[in-house]
Design an enzyme around this catalytic site. Structure first.
Site, PDB file in Angstrom:
ATOM      1  N   GLU A   1      -1.713  -9.493  -3.249  1.00 54.64           N
ATOM      2  CA  GLU A   1      -2.419  -9.714  -4.764  1.00 54.64           C
ATOM      3  C   GLU A   1      -3.225 -10.583  -5.186  1.00 54.64           C
ATOM      4  O   GLU A   1      -4.292  -9.999  -6.122  1.00 54.64           O
ATOM      5  CB  GLU A   1      -1.366 -10.396  -5.566  1.00 54.64           C
ATOM      6  CG  GLU A   1       0.635  -9.212  -5.395  1.00 54.64           C
ATOM      7  CD  GLU A   1       0.521  -8.393  -5.732  1.00 54.64           C
ATOM      8  OE1 GLU A   1      -0.329  -7.646  -5.766  1.00 54.64           O
ATOM      9  OE2 GLU A   1       0.738  -7.263  -4.700  1.00 54.64           O
TER      10      GLU A   1
ATOM     11  N   GLY B   1       5.152  -7.993  -6.107  1.00 53.54           N
ATOM     12  CA  GLY B   1       4.022  -8.577  -7.127  1.00 53.54           C
ATOM     13  C   GLY B   1       3.260  -7.395  -7.245  1.00 53.54           C
ATOM     14  O   GLY B   1       3.228  -6.486  -6.644  1.00 53.54           O
TER      15      GLY B   1
ATOM     16  N   HIS C   1      -6.314  -8.442  -4.756  1.00 58.56           N
ATOM     17  CA  HIS C   1      -6.856  -7.601  -6.658  1.00 58.56           C
ATOM     18  C   HIS C   1      -6.588  -7.856  -7.665  1.00 58.56           C
ATOM     19  O   HIS C   1      -7.644  -7.335  -8.170  1.00 58.56           O
ATOM     20  CB  HIS C   1      -4.870  -6.965  -6.371  1.00 58.56           C
ATOM     21  CG  HIS C   1      -4.430  -5.590  -5.786  1.00 58.56           C
ATOM     22  ND1 HIS C   1      -4.987  -4.757  -5.064  1.00 58.56           N
ATOM     23  CD2 HIS C   1      -2.320  -5.389  -5.537  1.00 58.56           C
ATOM     24  CE1 HIS C   1      -4.047  -4.208  -4.448  1.00 58.56           C
ATOM     25  NE2 HIS C   1      -3.280  -4.603  -4.337  1.00 58.56           N
TER      26      HIS C   1
ATOM     27  N   HIS D   1      -5.951  -0.961  -2.436  1.00 59.40           N
ATOM     28  CA  HIS D   1      -5.974  -0.497  -0.986  1.00 59.40           C
ATOM     29  C   HIS D   1      -6.671  -0.128  -0.581  1.00 59.40           C
ATOM     30  O   HIS D   1      -7.955   0.776  -1.300  1.00 59.40           O
ATOM     31  CB  HIS D   1      -4.610   0.212  -1.741  1.00 59.40           C
ATOM     32  CG  HIS D   1      -3.942  -0.405  -2.001  1.00 59.40           C
ATOM     33  ND1 HIS D   1      -2.758  -0.185  -3.301  1.00 59.40           N
ATOM     34  CD2 HIS D   1      -3.081  -1.829  -2.105  1.00 59.40           C
ATOM     35  CE1 HIS D   1      -2.258  -1.005  -3.379  1.00 59.40           C
ATOM     36  NE2 HIS D   1      -2.535  -2.223  -2.564  1.00 59.40           N
TER      37      HIS D   1
END
Length: 182
Positions: free
Chosen positions: A159, A126, A162, A168
């Protein structure tokens, strides 16, 4: 709940399939999509009590942009997009075309596209756009076999992180070294 406010974000799953019947191959079942939504809520509301409740929950969109009733699940055959059958969605390539098949306004919905392949890779499960991305591509992309399946339940939450501008933990360093404390 800290602020006594839980924000609810309507989600639209756009299943961009290869012409298969519902529940076969890339045209995954409603049950898998509902499991993915449950996984997402588990992560953000800390249902398993393993982290922190961030007071955000997700629900399937109940109304279309035009105000009509909706299940929040859109199914589109992607075979008409150049090279989709071979490479899937290609970031910087056919991404805008694939997403353009069914995108809803990002000001009112979280668009999640479910595709058979990403960048012709078997390794990418993803990806998500970061805030400020163009409205024509804003949202999350998930590979069909990583959506609502055991062993991949954390991918959608990852995801979504994000999508909400979380990087990260190793961003700015590498996977074995922390970034500098700046």
């Amino acid at each position: 709940i800290m602020n006594n406010v839980v924000y609810t974000i309507p989600v639209v799953f756009h299943v961009i399939h290869l012409g298969e019947p519902v529940g076969v191959g890339s045209n995954i079942s409603d049950a898998q999509l509902l499991q993915a939504l449950e996984d997402l809520n588990d992560d953000f509301r800390d249902i398993q009590q393993s982290g922190y409740d961030v007071e955000i929950q997700f629900c399937l969109a109940q109304r279309t942009p035009a105000g009509n009733s909706s299940t929040g699940i859109i199914r589109v055959n992607g075979n008409g997009i150049g090279n989709y059958q071979n490479v899937g969605i290609a970031q910087g390539g056919n991404e805008a075309q694939v997403k353009g098949l069914s995108i809803w306004p990002n000001s009112a919905y979280l668009n999640i596209w479910v595709v058979h392949k990403i960048d012709n890779s078997n390794n990418i499960l993803g990806f998500a756009t970061l805030p400020g991305s163009p409205a024509s591509t804003d949202g999350i992309v998930m590979r069909a076999d990583a959506t609502g399946t055991s062993g991949n339940s954390g991918v959608i939450g990852h995801e979504a992180g994000h999508f909400f501008f979380l990087f990260h933990t190793f961003q700015g360093g590498d996977e074995t070294n922390c970034p500098p404390n700046t």
